[in-house]
Every structure is written in structure tokens, then in C-alpha cells.
Design an enzyme around this catalytic site. Structure first.
Site, mmCIF file in Angstrom:
data_model
loop_
_atom_site.group_PDB
_atom_site.id
_atom_site.type_symbol
_atom_site.label_atom_id
_atom_site.label_comp_id
_atom_site.label_asym_id
_atom_site.label_seq_id
_atom_site.Cartn_x
_atom_site.Cartn_y
_atom_site.Cartn_z
ATOM 1 N N ASP A 34 1.016 -0.768 0.083
ATOM 2 C CA ASP A 34 -0.184 0.240 -0.424
ATOM 3 C C ASP A 34 0.462 1.301 -0.179
ATOM 4 O O ASP A 34 2.123 1.925 0.415
ATOM 5 C CB ASP A 34 -1.578 -0.264 0.978
ATOM 6 C CG ASP A 34 -2.193 1.052 0.716
ATOM 7 O OD1 ASP A 34 -2.775 1.054 0.443
ATOM 8 O OD2 ASP A 34 -2.087 1.310 2.302
ATOM 9 N N ASN A 36 1.433 3.257 -2.681
ATOM 10 C CA ASN A 36 1.825 4.255 -3.912
ATOM 11 C C ASN A 36 1.052 5.643 -4.115
ATOM 12 O O ASN A 36 2.217 6.403 -4.932
ATOM 13 C CB ASN A 36 1.293 2.965 -5.124
ATOM 14 C CG ASN A 36 1.746 1.617 -4.824
ATOM 15 O OD1 ASN A 36 2.715 1.123 -3.542
ATOM 16 N ND2 ASN A 36 1.242 0.879 -5.953
ATOM 17 N N ARG A 38 -0.285 7.617 -2.437
ATOM 18 C CA ARG A 38 0.466 8.617 -1.573
ATOM 19 C C ARG A 38 1.681 9.010 -1.482
ATOM 20 O O ARG A 38 2.544 10.276 -1.759
ATOM 21 C CB ARG A 38 0.416 8.575 0.579
ATOM 22 C CG ARG A 38 -1.103 8.639 0.476
ATOM 23 C CD ARG A 38 -1.568 8.060 1.340
ATOM 24 N NE ARG A 38 -1.421 6.696 1.126
ATOM 25 C CZ ARG A 38 -2.375 5.599 1.734
ATOM 26 N NH1 ARG A 38 -1.804 6.453 3.693
ATOM 27 N NH2 ARG A 38 -2.474 4.080 2.295
ATOM 28 N N TRP A 39 2.950 7.666 -2.123
ATOM 29 C CA TRP A 39 4.359 8.348 -2.801
ATOM 30 C C TRP A 39 4.149 9.266 -3.372
ATOM 31 O O TRP A 39 4.903 9.729 -3.748
ATOM 32 C CB TRP A 39 4.697 6.700 -3.448
ATOM 33 C CG TRP A 39 6.084 7.231 -3.049
ATOM 34 C CD1 TRP A 39 7.052 6.996 -2.296
ATOM 35 C CD2 TRP A 39 6.741 7.558 -4.230
ATOM 36 N NE1 TRP A 39 8.424 6.487 -3.029
ATOM 37 C CE2 TRP A 39 8.075 7.132 -4.290
ATOM 38 C CE3 TRP A 39 6.098 7.706 -5.562
ATOM 39 C CZ2 TRP A 39 8.980 7.321 -5.698
ATOM 40 C CZ3 TRP A 39 6.537 7.678 -6.666
ATOM 41 C CH2 TRP A 39 8.348 7.494 -6.816
ATOM 42 N N HIS A 51 2.736 3.468 -9.298
ATOM 43 C CA HIS A 51 2.076 2.183 -9.457
ATOM 44 C C HIS A 51 3.329 1.316 -9.500
ATOM 45 O O HIS A 51 3.895 0.475 -9.446
ATOM 46 C CB HIS A 51 1.572 2.266 -10.013
ATOM 47 C CG HIS A 51 -0.386 2.779 -9.499
ATOM 48 N ND1 HIS A 51 -0.151 1.921 -7.827
ATOM 49 C CD2 HIS A 51 -1.234 3.132 -9.619
ATOM 50 C CE1 HIS A 51 -1.471 2.634 -7.739
ATOM 51 N NE2 HIS A 51 -2.228 2.818 -8.934
ATOM 52 N N ARG A 85 -11.828 2.240 -7.961
ATOM 53 C CA ARG A 85 -10.899 2.862 -8.840
ATOM 54 C C ARG A 85 -11.894 3.801 -9.582
ATOM 55 O O ARG A 85 -12.008 3.034 -10.793
ATOM 56 C CB ARG A 85 -9.958 2.188 -8.106
ATOM 57 C CG ARG A 85 -9.053 2.107 -7.180
ATOM 58 C CD ARG A 85 -8.104 2.241 -6.912
ATOM 59 N NE ARG A 85 -7.719 1.854 -5.513
ATOM 60 C CZ ARG A 85 -6.656 1.954 -5.207
ATOM 61 N NH1 ARG A 85 -5.340 2.576 -5.577
ATOM 62 N NH2 ARG A 85 -6.437 1.809 -3.521
ATOM 63 N N LEU A 145 10.982 -20.188 -3.461
ATOM 64 C CA LEU A 145 9.787 -20.026 -2.927
ATOM 65 C C LEU A 145 8.873 -19.769 -3.722
ATOM 66 O O LEU A 145 8.502 -19.974 -4.984
ATOM 67 C CB LEU A 145 10.717 -17.868 -2.921
ATOM 68 C CG LEU A 145 9.305 -16.579 -2.452
ATOM 69 C CD1 LEU A 145 9.313 -16.784 -0.323
ATOM 70 C CD2 LEU A 145 10.157 -15.824 -3.085
ATOM 71 N N SER A 210 -7.894 -5.309 5.203
ATOM 72 C CA SER A 210 -8.599 -4.879 3.931
ATOM 73 C C SER A 210 -8.849 -5.543 3.235
ATOM 74 O O SER A 210 -9.155 -6.383 2.061
ATOM 75 C CB SER A 210 -7.706 -3.271 3.374
ATOM 76 O OG SER A 210 -7.297 -2.710 3.542
HETATM 77 C C1 IPE Z 1 -5.502 -2.829 0.039
HETATM 78 O O1 IPE Z 1 -5.383 -1.593 -0.408
HETATM 79 C C2 IPE Z 1 -5.012 -3.527 -1.451
HETATM 80 C C3 IPE Z 1 -3.821 -3.732 -1.793
HETATM 81 C C4 IPE Z 1 -2.602 -2.972 -1.482
HETATM 82 C C5 IPE Z 1 -4.320 -3.934 -3.304
HETATM 83 P P1 IPE Z 1 -6.408 -0.362 -0.118
HETATM 84 O O2 IPE Z 1 -5.384 1.230 -0.831
HETATM 85 O O3 IPE Z 1 -7.263 -0.810 -1.352
HETATM 86 O O4 IPE Z 1 -6.904 -0.025 1.412
HETATM 87 P P2 IPE Z 1 -7.879 0.795 1.509
HETATM 88 O O5 IPE Z 1 -8.549 1.070 0.842
HETATM 89 O O6 IPE Z 1 -6.906 1.606 2.060
HETATM 90 O O7 IPE Z 1 -8.605 0.163 2.835
HETATM 91 C C1 IPE Z 2 -1.754 0.366 -3.188
HETATM 92 O O1 IPE Z 2 -1.670 1.585 -3.407
HETATM 93 C C2 IPE Z 2 -1.530 -0.077 -4.539
HETATM 94 C C3 IPE Z 2 -2.705 -0.860 -4.651
HETATM 95 C C4 IPE Z 2 -4.143 -1.566 -4.236
HETATM 96 C C5 IPE Z 2 -3.236 -1.527 -6.512
HETATM 97 P P1 IPE Z 2 -1.761 2.593 -3.550
HETATM 98 O O2 IPE Z 2 -2.645 2.825 -5.042
HETATM 99 O O3 IPE Z 2 -3.788 2.057 -2.301
HETATM 100 O O4 IPE Z 2 -2.101 3.678 -2.394
HETATM 101 P P2 IPE Z 2 -2.560 4.735 -1.482
HETATM 102 O O5 IPE Z 2 -3.400 4.164 -0.446
HETATM 103 O O6 IPE Z 2 -3.403 5.318 -2.280
HETATM 104 O O7 IPE Z 2 -1.227 5.855 -1.238
HETATM 105 MG MG MG Z 3 -3.591 2.492 -0.458
#
Ligand code: IPE
Ligand code: IPE
Ligand code: MG
Length: 260
Positions: A34, A36, A38-39, A51, A85, A145, A210
Site C-alpha cells: 500500500d 503507491n 501517497r508516494w 504504481h 477506482r 520460494l 483491507s
Molecule cells: C489494499 O489497499 C489492497 C491492496 C494493496 C491491493 P487499499 O488501498 O485498497 O486499501 P484501503 O482502501 O486503504 O483499505
Molecule cells: C497500493 O497503493 C496499490 C493498490 C491498492 C492497487 P494505493 O494505490 O492504494 O496507494 P494509496 O493508498 O492511495 O497511497
Molecule cells: Mg491504498
């Protein structure tokens, strides 16, 4: 093989690694990749670049897990809820997954990694399904692995699927209701032949699971960090393992005390 990896590490990383007990590694590590978005946002970049950078982290962490001798690594790439999304972000994530397979499969195979997918794979585009199938077949006999990629995965969906399969078996008189126990449920999960995760890592500062591996995480140790996934390094992975090794797992029992 980890010695080769050690020699490439900086002294600090080596110091951290020295604190790991290689005889007591977690067998199965799960990661919610998780942060990506915000980064990227913090750098004023489009989410897509977050991503992309996250895919690079995945490459590094799979390599580290494989070199350390971890038995199973399960990473959460796309949840059943991520379809909410915008379509262009969903498309990008699917394309990245496809590119990841194109670029990495040879190296994974050469490193004796067995790649598996968990989730509702039938719900993905046919071209991607074919690629997934090919990658799984190609690496099926590898003995290193076991790398599970959770795509279109949801813990609730996985349990619902298990209930449906079990119900059909009861209906077909293949199974008696009174014979259903926890092992029956487990045998109908995607992870039927794998140990439960010992350690869950969630980067990016959120404290939730999640919908990931709901059944399997009943006694998993959780490790959270503020670091966003694209900034997550092998040293963080090693740190999580080190912290894990300092915890006491009781599984509902009591702390080991001297017998009276
Ligand atoms: C969890 O991250 C799913 C994955 C990393 C694939 P999300 O970004 O979807 O989770 P929430 O919505 O913050 O709980
Ligand atoms: C994780 O990063 C990737 C997926 C959930 C597919 P996010 O896209 O959820 O990143 P944030 O949570 O918005 O920062
Ligand atoms: Mg996320």
C-alpha cells in the site's frame, strides 16, 4: 545463497541481517503493498508513477525473500474492492501486472521461484488470464520460494467461494454436514496447501487488513510502518523479520513458565 546477498549489502544492512536468526525465519510472510498513490502525491507526480515504482519494490522484495530462504511470500496487488477506482487507474494496474509478468518471469524461473495467483482470476481480461496461466505452468515445478500474487482477491469472496463449493459437495452427497470442520474450510481456500502467514507487513501508515487473508490471519503477527511501498527496502523487510523474531506467540495458550 544468502551469503552472496550479504556480501552485496552495506555495513548497516549487514548489521541488521546479523540480528536475524536464520533457523527461525517466518515460513510465510504476507504483504499489503500500500501507499503507491501517497508516494506519488507527495512528490507532485501522477499516481501511475507511484504504481510503477511500487512494481520495482515488489521485484526487490521477492528477490530478498527468495535469497533469505523464506518459504512463502503472499503480496496483495489488487483487491475485489479496487474495481471501485477510476477505470484508467484499474487499466494501468492491470497493464502493470501484465508487464511485470513479461519482464520478471524468466528471472523468477531462474531463481527457482514458483509463482501462483490467488483471487478470482476468471474475472480478469482473457489475455491476462492466459499470461497468468502460462507463468504458473512454467514455474509449477520450481522448489524455491512460493510467491503468491493476490489479484482480484478478497478474503470475504474467498470464504464465500469455499462455502459454495462445500455446499455443492453436500448437495451431491460427497460430504456430510456433520463432517465439516475447520480443516474442511481450509481445504477449500486458495491457500489450501500452504501454512498460514506468520507475519503480515503493511506499509504506508494504515492499520487495517483491507479484506486480505481473513481466515488465514487468525494468529498472524502484524508489522506496520509509515514508509510507503515504493520506498520500502529490503532492509525494512529484514527489520520486520527481526521484530517478529522478538515476539512471543501464544496461540491462546500462556507464556512459557517454569513447570511447578
Ligand atoms: C489494499 O489497499 C489492497 C491492496 C494493496 C491491493 P487499499 O488501498 O485498497 O486499501 P484501503 O482502501 O486503504 O483499505
Ligand atoms: C497500493 O497503493 C496499490 C493498490 C491498492 C492497487 P494505493 O494505490 O492504494 O496507494 P494509496 O493508498 O492511495 O497511497
Ligand atoms: Mg491504498
Amino acid at each position: 545463497m544468502w551469503k552472496k546477498w550479504l556480501s552485496k549489502m552495506s555495513t548497516t544492512k549487514q548489521d541488521i541481517y546479523n540480528n536475524i536468526d536464520v533457523s527461525r525465519l517466518p515460513q510465510h510472510i504476507a504483504i499489503i503493498m500500500d501507499g503507491n498513490g501517497r508516494w506519488a502525491q507527495r512528490r507532485g507526480l501522477p499516481r501511475a508513477l507511484g504504481h510503477r515504482s511500487g512494481a520495482e519494490t515488489l521485484r526487490e522484495i521477492v528477490k530478498t525473500a527468495s535469497e533469505l530462504g523464506i518459504k512463502v511470500l503472499t503480496t496483495y496487488a489488487f483487491s475485489t474492492e479496487n474495481w471501485r477506482r477510476p477505470a484508467d487507474e484499474v487499466d494501468l494496474l492491470m497493464n502493470l501486472l501484465s508487464d511485470y509478468l513479461d519482464n520478471e518471469i524468466t528471472e523468477l524461473h531462474n531463481n527457482n521461484v514458483q509463482i501462483r495467483f490467488i483471487g478470482h482470476i476468471d474475472g480478469l481480461a482473457v489475455a491476462l488470464q492466459k499470461k497468468i496461466e502460462k507463468a504458473q505452468t512454467q514455474t509449477a515445478h520450481n522448489t524455491g520460494l512460493i510467491f503468491n500474487l493476490a489479484v482480484n482477491y478478497g478474503g470475504r469472496a474467498e470464504l464465500t467461494r469455499a462455502v459454495k463449493i462445500i455446499s455443492e459437495k453436500v448437495k451431491g452427497r460427497e460430504l456430510n454436514t456433520e463432517d465439516i470442520d475447520e480443516s474442511t474450510i481450509e481445504a477449500h481456500l486458495y491457500t489450501f496447501d500452504l501454512p498460514s502467514p506468520d507475519l503480515l507487513i503493511r506499509p504506508s501508515g494504515d492499520f487495517r487488513i483491507s479484506n486480505f487473508l481473513l481466515w488465514q490471519m487468525a494468529y498472524t503477527e502484524f508489522w506496520f510502518t509509515d514508509i510507503n511501498w515504493p520506498d520500502f527496502k529490503p532492509a525494512h523487510f529484514v527489520q520486520a523479520i527481526r521484530d517478529y523474531q522478538q515476539r512471543e506467540r501464544r496461540f491462546g495458550g500462556i507464556k512459557n513458565t517454569k513447570k511447578r
